[in-house]
Design a protein around this motif. Structure first.
Motif, PDB file in Angstrom:
ATOM      1  N   SER A 172     -63.909 -21.053   6.133  1.00 18.88           N
ATOM      2  CA  SER A 172     -63.572 -19.751   4.538  1.00 18.88           C
ATOM      3  C   SER A 172     -61.784 -19.343   3.955  1.00 18.88           C
ATOM      4  O   SER A 172     -61.035 -18.920   3.921  1.00 18.88           O
ATOM      5  CB  SER A 172     -64.192 -18.412   5.007  1.00 18.88           C
ATOM      6  OG  SER A 172     -63.758 -18.150   6.420  1.00 18.88           O
ATOM      7  N   GLU A 173     -61.548 -20.423   5.096  1.00 19.11           N
ATOM      8  CA  GLU A 173     -59.619 -19.965   5.458  1.00 19.11           C
ATOM      9  C   GLU A 173     -58.664 -21.782   5.295  1.00 19.11           C
ATOM     10  O   GLU A 173     -57.992 -21.600   6.523  1.00 19.11           O
ATOM     11  CB  GLU A 173     -59.293 -18.804   5.901  1.00 19.11           C
ATOM     12  CG  GLU A 173     -59.439 -19.128   7.374  1.00 19.11           C
ATOM     13  CD  GLU A 173     -58.879 -17.791   8.250  1.00 19.11           C
ATOM     14  OE1 GLU A 173     -58.032 -16.688   8.192  1.00 19.11           O
ATOM     15  OE2 GLU A 173     -59.067 -16.453   8.756  1.00 19.11           O
ATOM     16  N   PRO A 174     -59.045 -22.670   4.936  1.00 18.20           N
ATOM     17  CA  PRO A 174     -58.464 -23.774   5.044  1.00 18.20           C
ATOM     18  C   PRO A 174     -56.943 -23.366   5.374  1.00 18.20           C
ATOM     19  O   PRO A 174     -56.116 -23.903   5.652  1.00 18.20           O
ATOM     20  CB  PRO A 174     -58.812 -24.614   3.698  1.00 18.20           C
ATOM     21  CG  PRO A 174     -59.424 -22.835   2.497  1.00 18.20           C
ATOM     22  CD  PRO A 174     -59.420 -22.218   3.472  1.00 18.20           C
ATOM     23  N   GLY A 175     -56.534 -22.843   4.537  1.00 21.75           N
ATOM     24  CA  GLY A 175     -54.409 -22.198   4.476  1.00 21.75           C
ATOM     25  C   GLY A 175     -54.194 -22.141   5.674  1.00 21.75           C
ATOM     26  O   GLY A 175     -53.003 -22.189   5.854  1.00 21.75           O
ATOM     27  N   ASN A 176     -55.269 -21.813   6.580  1.00 24.26           N
ATOM     28  CA  ASN A 176     -54.338 -21.810   8.130  1.00 24.26           C
ATOM     29  C   ASN A 176     -54.780 -22.453   9.126  1.00 24.26           C
ATOM     30  O   ASN A 176     -55.103 -23.227   9.086  1.00 24.26           O
ATOM     31  CB  ASN A 176     -54.886 -20.063   8.606  1.00 24.26           C
ATOM     32  CG  ASN A 176     -54.471 -18.737   8.246  1.00 24.26           C
ATOM     33  OD1 ASN A 176     -53.195 -19.031   7.536  1.00 24.26           O
ATOM     34  ND2 ASN A 176     -54.651 -18.004   8.040  1.00 24.26           N
ATOM     35  N   TRP A 177     -54.040 -22.584  10.293  1.00 24.66           N
ATOM     36  CA  TRP A 177     -54.133 -23.435  11.162  1.00 24.66           C
ATOM     37  C   TRP A 177     -54.798 -22.934  12.495  1.00 24.66           C
ATOM     38  O   TRP A 177     -53.685 -22.897  12.985  1.00 24.66           O
ATOM     39  CB  TRP A 177     -52.916 -25.268  11.069  1.00 24.66           C
ATOM     40  CG  TRP A 177     -53.361 -26.228  12.053  1.00 24.66           C
ATOM     41  CD1 TRP A 177     -53.352 -25.660  13.441  1.00 24.66           C
ATOM     42  CD2 TRP A 177     -54.273 -27.251  12.062  1.00 24.66           C
ATOM     43  NE1 TRP A 177     -53.722 -26.985  13.526  1.00 24.66           N
ATOM     44  CE2 TRP A 177     -54.443 -28.032  12.908  1.00 24.66           C
ATOM     45  CE3 TRP A 177     -54.201 -27.711  10.211  1.00 24.66           C
ATOM     46  CZ2 TRP A 177     -54.370 -29.324  12.690  1.00 24.66           C
ATOM     47  CZ3 TRP A 177     -54.153 -29.538  10.327  1.00 24.66           C
ATOM     48  CH2 TRP A 177     -54.764 -30.005  11.544  1.00 24.66           C
ATOM     49  N   LEU A 178     -55.589 -22.332  12.837  1.00 28.37           N
ATOM     50  CA  LEU A 178     -56.072 -20.970  14.047  1.00 28.37           C
ATOM     51  C   LEU A 178     -56.232 -21.926  14.821  1.00 28.37           C
ATOM     52  O   LEU A 178     -55.913 -20.761  15.484  1.00 28.37           O
ATOM     53  CB  LEU A 178     -57.829 -20.833  13.411  1.00 28.37           C
ATOM     54  CG  LEU A 178     -57.347 -19.959  11.851  1.00 28.37           C
ATOM     55  CD1 LEU A 178     -59.133 -19.767  11.814  1.00 28.37           C
ATOM     56  CD2 LEU A 178     -56.553 -19.465  11.606  1.00 28.37           C
ATOM     57  N   ALA A 179     -55.577 -23.537  15.320  1.00 27.08           N
ATOM     58  CA  ALA A 179     -56.680 -23.375  16.822  1.00 27.08           C
ATOM     59  C   ALA A 179     -55.568 -24.966  17.163  1.00 27.08           C
ATOM     60  O   ALA A 179     -54.983 -25.188  15.718  1.00 27.08           O
ATOM     61  CB  ALA A 179     -57.871 -23.971  17.107  1.00 27.08           C
ATOM     62  N   TYR A 180     -55.415 -25.299  18.591  1.00 23.06           N
ATOM     63  CA  TYR A 180     -54.725 -26.910  18.248  1.00 23.06           C
ATOM     64  C   TYR A 180     -55.019 -27.400  17.355  1.00 23.06           C
ATOM     65  O   TYR A 180     -54.570 -28.573  16.826  1.00 23.06           O
ATOM     66  CB  TYR A 180     -54.985 -27.029  20.090  1.00 23.06           C
ATOM     67  CG  TYR A 180     -54.521 -27.883  20.270  1.00 23.06           C
ATOM     68  CD1 TYR A 180     -52.447 -27.640  20.424  1.00 23.06           C
ATOM     69  CD2 TYR A 180     -54.682 -29.467  21.237  1.00 23.06           C
ATOM     70  CE1 TYR A 180     -52.417 -28.783  21.161  1.00 23.06           C
ATOM     71  CE2 TYR A 180     -53.972 -30.379  20.996  1.00 23.06           C
ATOM     72  CZ  TYR A 180     -52.394 -30.338  21.609  1.00 23.06           C
ATOM     73  OH  TYR A 180     -51.717 -31.062  22.002  1.00 23.06           O
ATOM     74  N   GLY A 181     -56.394 -27.981  17.267  1.00 22.27           N
ATOM     75  CA  GLY A 181     -57.102 -29.541  16.443  1.00 22.27           C
ATOM     76  C   GLY A 181     -57.383 -28.054  15.632  1.00 22.27           C
ATOM     77  O   GLY A 181     -58.615 -28.879  14.226  1.00 22.27           O
ATOM     78  N   ARG A 182     -56.939 -27.118  14.443  1.00 23.89           N
ATOM     79  CA  ARG A 182     -57.287 -26.375  13.429  1.00 23.89           C
ATOM     80  C   ARG A 182     -58.271 -25.122  13.830  1.00 23.89           C
ATOM     81  O   ARG A 182     -58.471 -24.703  13.188  1.00 23.89           O
ATOM     82  CB  ARG A 182     -57.058 -27.507  12.129  1.00 23.89           C
ATOM     83  CG  ARG A 182     -56.965 -27.025  10.914  1.00 23.89           C
ATOM     84  CD  ARG A 182     -57.408 -27.334   9.895  1.00 23.89           C
ATOM     85  NE  ARG A 182     -58.694 -27.284   9.563  1.00 23.89           N
ATOM     86  CZ  ARG A 182     -59.438 -26.593   8.368  1.00 23.89           C
ATOM     87  NH1 ARG A 182     -59.191 -25.775   8.402  1.00 23.89           N
ATOM     88  NH2 ARG A 182     -61.101 -26.736   9.035  1.00 23.89           N
ATOM     89  N   THR A 183     -59.510 -26.280  14.277  1.00 25.38           N
ATOM     90  CA  THR A 183     -60.783 -25.558  14.623  1.00 25.38           C
ATOM     91  C   THR A 183     -61.550 -25.817  16.052  1.00 25.38           C
ATOM     92  O   THR A 183     -60.910 -26.877  16.957  1.00 25.38           O
ATOM     93  CB  THR A 183     -61.942 -26.234  13.673  1.00 25.38           C
ATOM     94  OG1 THR A 183     -62.597 -27.024  13.477  1.00 25.38           O
ATOM     95  CG2 THR A 183     -61.210 -26.129  12.400  1.00 25.38           C
ATOM     96  N   TYR A 184     -62.422 -24.715  16.397  1.00 20.73           N
ATOM     97  CA  TYR A 184     -62.578 -25.195  17.585  1.00 20.73           C
ATOM     98  C   TYR A 184     -63.175 -26.962  17.745  1.00 20.73           C
ATOM     99  O   TYR A 184     -63.391 -27.632  18.457  1.00 20.73           O
ATOM    100  CB  TYR A 184     -64.192 -24.491  17.717  1.00 20.73           C
ATOM    101  CG  TYR A 184     -63.986 -23.036  18.594  1.00 20.73           C
ATOM    102  CD1 TYR A 184     -63.121 -22.834  19.307  1.00 20.73           C
ATOM    103  CD2 TYR A 184     -65.147 -22.042  17.671  1.00 20.73           C
ATOM    104  CE1 TYR A 184     -62.834 -21.519  19.866  1.00 20.73           C
ATOM    105  CE2 TYR A 184     -64.309 -21.007  18.691  1.00 20.73           C
ATOM    106  CZ  TYR A 184     -62.975 -20.970  19.165  1.00 20.73           C
ATOM    107  OH  TYR A 184     -63.238 -19.215  19.595  1.00 20.73           O
ATOM    108  N   GLU A 185     -63.603 -27.510  16.516  1.00 23.04           N
ATOM    109  CA  GLU A 185     -63.695 -29.045  16.769  1.00 23.04           C
ATOM    110  C   GLU A 185     -62.946 -29.841  16.667  1.00 23.04           C
ATOM    111  O   GLU A 185     -63.059 -30.957  16.685  1.00 23.04           O
ATOM    112  CB  GLU A 185     -65.085 -28.790  15.167  1.00 23.04           C
ATOM    113  CG  GLU A 185     -66.362 -28.921  14.757  1.00 23.04           C
ATOM    114  CD  GLU A 185     -66.852 -28.674  13.805  1.00 23.04           C
ATOM    115  OE1 GLU A 185     -65.955 -28.642  12.655  1.00 23.04           O
ATOM    116  OE2 GLU A 185     -67.930 -29.287  13.976  1.00 23.04           O
TER     117      GLU A 185
END
Ligand code: CA
Length: 737
Positions: free
Chosen positions: A57-70
Motif C-alpha cells: 500500500s506504500e510502494p514509494g517507501n523502502w521499508l526494510a533491507y530488501g524493501r519488504t519482509y520478502e
C-alpha cells in the motif's frame, strides 16, 4: 534519556493500540505517509510489522533491507520506465567523506533516508535533497579494522517502531531514536573479544525483536545469531551454528545433533566458523527466521573434521522459530564445506508455481554456484540449477539433496583451480526477484582460486591456529606464488548480470561485464534492471532483453545495491559508490581483467540520487597518479625477500592486495613516500596509523619480520617501477619458485 525512552514507549504503545484495534488484513488506500496516530506525536520511522506486511500500500517507501519482509528488491514503481529512462539525471549527491567501500541498502520512510557508511556510521538524510538530518558515529576503535576480513564496511540499518538499529564493526547492537539519532540503548553481542568477531551485516527487526549475527570465520570464530528485545535490548534467544567444546554441555538441543557430524579434530579450538554475517530473513507466513550460515573455519575439512562428516550447520539455510530460536528445519548447500562456500547470500521469499502447485518458496544463490529453490514450510529442496561455471561439483542430486563433488578437483595432494573461488559465483551483492516474469536478476561472477594444502600440513599433518591472522587451512602464505606461477592456466575471471529462471535453470539474457566484482541489483515494474559495476557505470537495462537503455558514469566502482522510492509524486533511484569489501585481497587486477574505475579515478564514497530530468553533475574526474617512486633497495638476499613475501601474504595481503598491488581503496604500499618508509616499523608495530584501521601487529610480528615484509614491499615496488619504465630486464618475481 529516560524521558526519551518514555516518549518512545508511549509512541510504541499508541501504534500497537492502533494496529490491535484495526483490522490486520491488508488495508486499501492506506496513505503513503505514517499512520494517523503519528500526527498526534510527530515522529519518523514508525515502521512496524503491520506496516511492512502491508508494504504494497506504500510502494514509494523502502521499508526494510530488501524493501519488504520478502526481500525481493523488486519495486512496483513505474514513473521511471523503459520509455523515459533516457531522461534520468542526477538529482543530488553527497560525499560520504571516506574512500572505504560502501555496501549499504538505505531504508526510506517518511521522506528520510537512513543508511550506513564505513566504520558503521549512520546517516539520516532528507531523501529529496541529501540534507543531513542527523548522523551517529559509534566510534569504532580504528584498530578493529584489522579484525575485518573484508574492509570496514556496513550493509545498513533496520528502522522499526521509531528506532534505527545498527550493528557496529566492533560487535555492538545499537538502538537510536529515528527522529534525533540519539542513543537509546546498546548491547555487546560478542561472546569472546579475544577472537576477531565483527559485524558488517544489517540487523533485521520483526515481531518485537532485532536479529543480528556476525563475521570472522576466517580468523577462527564460532558463529551464532542473537535475538534481542527491540524495546529494551534484552537477549531473547541465541542460536549457535556449530557445536562448541564437546566437554561442555550443549547450549541447545540442535547442537547435540550437529556435533555428531563433526569427527576428530579440535574445531572448537580453531573456530568452527559458520558465521551469519549477511542474510537473516523474517517470514511472517511461518513466524520463522532464516539464517544464511557461512563457511567452515578453517576452510579445509580435513583439518576441521579429519574423520569426515557434514559439519552441520555450516553453509546451510536454517529456519528458526522467531519467538524461541528453536530450529524448524535446515538445508545444507555444501556438506563438509571445503572452499569457503558460504550460504550467507541474500535470501528472498516468494510464492511460485512449482510443478503445478503454488508453493511458498525461499530463493538463494549462494557462493557455491547452484541456485536453490526451497519449500519454506519444511525445507524440501525443489530446484538447484547451476547459475555460473561450477567445477567443484557435477550437479546437485535432487533425490538426496546433496551436491555430487568432482573428485578430480580434490586438492589434498595437488593444487587445483576451482570454480567458484572464495568470492563465490555470487556474493552478498543483492539480487532482484521478478515474480511475475519468473526471473531473478542476478550479479554473477566466474572467479576461480587455486586451492592447495600447506606444505607443513602435507609433511606433518599438523595445523596450528594463528590467532592474529587468517586461518584458512590452505597454503595461504605461498598462495600468491601458486597463483602467479599458474596464472596462464587460470580460467579467466569475468562478471555477468543474468536474468535467470530458478525453476528451469534457463538464462533468459546475460550481460557480460569485463570485471567480476560488480554491484547489487534492483528490478522495477517500470521494466528496468539497475546495476552499478566495477567500471563505474550505473546502468538501467531493459528487463526483458538486457539491452542497456541508460548509463551514467560515476567514475567510481560500485558494490552497493540501487534502491528506488517516490516522494511527493517523484520517483528517485539511489546508489552508494565506492568499492573494496571482499575483493581487497585481489587488489589491482592481473591481465586480462581491466582496472576498476576506483583504481583509475579514485574510490569516492558517495550517495547518488537520480530522478527524471535531474541536471546535477559530479565533480570532473581526475586520473590517479600511479607513478611508483624510485626505491632505496637494501641489497638483501632473495631468501629474505621470499620470507618477507610469506609474511606479507599471511598478515598484509588481505587489505594491501596480491603482489602488493592495491585495488584502489586501501593504501598502495608501492607508492609510499620515503618519509612513510622511514616510519614503516612504527606503523606496523606501534600502530601509529591505527585510527585509519592499520592496527599494530606487535602481537604477531617481530622487528625482523617487519623488516622482511618491508624488503618484499620495496622489491615489488622496484619491479613494477622498472616494468612501467619499460625495463624488462630482471624478470618479474625472480625470487619465486
Ligand atoms: Ca568466508
Amino acid at each position: 534519556m529516560r524521558a526519551l525512552i518514555l516518549t518512545i514507549v508511549a509512541i510504541t504503545i499508541a501504534v500497537l493500540i492502533y494496529f490491535v484495534t484495526t483490522d490486520r488484513k491488508p488495508q486499501p488506500a492506506q496513505p503513503a505517509t505514517a499512520p494517523e496516530t503519528t500526527k498526534v506525536v510527530p515522529t519518523i520511522g514508525l515502521i512496524d510489522d503491520a506496516r511492512i506486511n502491508n508494504a504494497a500500500s506504500e510502494p514509494g517507501n523502502w521499508l526494510a533491507y530488501g524493501r519488504t519482509y520478502e526481500e525481493q528488491r523488486f519495486s512496483p514503481l513505474t514513473q521511471i520506465n523503459r520509455e523515459n529512462v533516457a531522461d534520468l539525471g542526477l538529482a543530488w549527491y553527497r560525499d560520504m567523506g571516506t574512500n572505504r567501500a560502501q555496501e549499504a541498502t538505505p531504508i526510506v520512510v517518511d521522506g528520510i533516508m537512513f543508511f550506513t557508511s564505513a566504520w558503521s556510521r549512520v546517516f539520516a538524510m532528507e531523501a529529496t535533497t541529501g540534507e543531513i538530518k542527523w548522523t551517529y558515529d559509534p566510534k569504532v576503535p580504528g584498530e578493529v579494522g584489522r579484525r575485518a576480513c573484508c574492509d570496514v564496511v556496513n550493509r545498513g540499518v533496520a528502522v522499526y517502531k521509531g528506532r534505527v538499529y545498527v550493528g557496529s564493526l566492533d560487535g555492538r547492537l545499537i538502538a537510536l531514536d529515528a527522529a534525533t539519532g540519539s542513543l537509546v540503548w546498546e548491547v555487546d553481542t560478542i561472546i569472546d573479544h579475544d577472537r576477531f568477531y565483527t559485524i558488517t551485516g544489517a540487523p533485521r527487526a520483526a515481531g518485537g525483536k532485532v536479529f543480528i549475527g556476525n563475521g570472522g570465520a576466517e580468523f577462527g570464530v564460532r558463529g551464532y545469531v542473537t535475538a534481542y528485545d527491540a524495546e529494551t535490548g534484552e537477549q531473547v534467544w541465541r542460536f549457535y551454528t556449530v557445536p562448541g567444546d564437546p566437554s561442555l554441555p550443549f547450549e541447545h538441543p540442535e547442537m547435540e545433533m550437529a556435533a555428531e557430524t563433526w569427527k576428530g579434530g579440535e574445531w572448537w579450538k580453531i573456530g568452527g566458523g559458520g558465521t551469519v554475517w549477511n542474510s537473516i530473513v523474517y517470514d511472517p507466513d511461518f513466524n520463522q527466521v532464516y539464517l544464511g550460515v557461512g563457511n567452515g573455519s578453517p576452510w579445509t575439512r580435513v583439518i576441521r573434521s579429519p574423520g569426515g562428516g557434514d559439519n552441520l550447520v555450516l553453509s546451510s539455510i536454517v529456519a528458526l522459530d522467531a519467538d524461541t530460536g528453536s530450529m524448524n528445519w535446515y538445508y545444507q548447500t555444501t556438506p563438509g564445506d571445503n572452499w569457503d562456500y558460504t550460504a550467507v547470500q541474500d535470501m528472498a521469499l516468494a510464492e511460485m508455481e512449482v510443478d503445478g502447485t503454488l508453493r511458498k518458496v525461499l530463493l538463494q544463490a549462494p557462493k557455491n554456484g547452484f541456485f536453490y529453490v526451497i519449500d519454506r514450510s519444511d525445507g524440501e529442496l525443489l530446484r538447484a540449477h547451476p547459475f555460473a561455471t561450477v567445477n567443484w561439483a557435477t550437479h546437485v542430486d535432487l533425490e538426496t539433496g546433496r551436491p555430487v563433488e568432482n573428485p578430480e578437483l580434490d586438492y589434498l595432494e595437488k593444487e587445483k583451480w576451482v570454480l567458484p573461488g572464495p568470492l563465490g559465483a555470487h556474493n552478498w551483492q543483492a539480487m532482484s526477484v521478478d515474480v511475475d516474469a519468473g526471473l531473478v536478476y542476478l550479479p554473477v561472477q566466474d572467479n576461480p582460486l587455486i586451492y592447495g594444502m600447506a606444505e607443513e600440513w602435507k609433511q606433518t599433518g599438523l595445523y596450528k591456529r594463528n590467532p592474529g591472522s587468517m586461518n584458512l587451512g590452505i597454503a595461504f602464505g605461498t598462495l600468491v606464488q601458486l597463483f602467479v606461477n599458474n596464472i596462464t592456466t587460470q580460467p579467466t575471471p569475468k562478471g555477468y548480470l543474468k536474468a535467470f529462471d530458478p525453476l528451469t535453470g534457463e538464462e533468459r539474457w546475460v550481460v557480460e561485464i569485463p570485471h567480476y566484482w560488480n554491484g547489487g541489483v534492483l528490478g522495477t515494474a517500470g521494466g528496468l534492471v539497475f546495476q552499478g559495476d566495477a567500471l563505474g557505470i550505473l546502468s538501467a537495462y531493459d528487463k526483458e532483453t538486457g539491452e542497456a537503455l541508460w548509463q551514467f558514469n560515476t567514475y567510481t566502482s560500485m558494490l552497493a545495491p540501487p534502491i528506488t522510492f517516490e516522494i511527493d509524486g517523484v520517483q528517485y533511484v539511489s546508489i552508494l559508490t565506492g568499492t573494496g569489501g571482499g575483493d581487497l585481497f585481489a587488489g589491482a587486477p592481473l591481465d586480462p581483467v581491466p582496472n576498476p574505475a576506483s583504481l583509475t579515478y579514485g574510490n569516492y564514497g558517495r550517495m547518488l540520487v537520480f530522478k527524471l530530468g535531474g541536471t546535477g553533475t559530479l565533480p570532473a574526474p581526475t586520473v590517479v597518479d600511479d607513478t611508483i617512486p624510485e626505491q632505496v633497495l637494501a641489497g638483501v638476499s632473495d631468501e629474505e625477500v621470499a620470507r618477507g613475501e610469506i609474511l606479507f601474504n599471511t598478515y598484509c595481503v588481505l587489505c594491501h592486495g596480491l603482489v602488493v598491488r592495491s585495488g584502489g581503496s586501501i593504501k598502495d604500499l608501492r607508492r609510499m613516500t620515503e618519509e612513510a618508509h622511514g616510519s614503516f616499523n612504527q606503523i606496523v608495530l606501534e600502530g601509529t596509523l591505527s585510527a585509519n584501521g592499520m592496527a599494530a601487529f606487535d602481537d604477531s610480528l617481530a622487528v625482523e619480520d617487519v623488516e622482511r615484509i618491508h624488503h618484499y614491499v620495496r622489491a615489488r615496488a622496484h619491479e613494477d617501477r622498472e616494468m612501467a619504465l619499460g625495463n624488462q630486464e630482471g624478470a618479474r618475481f625472480t625470487w619465486l619458485q
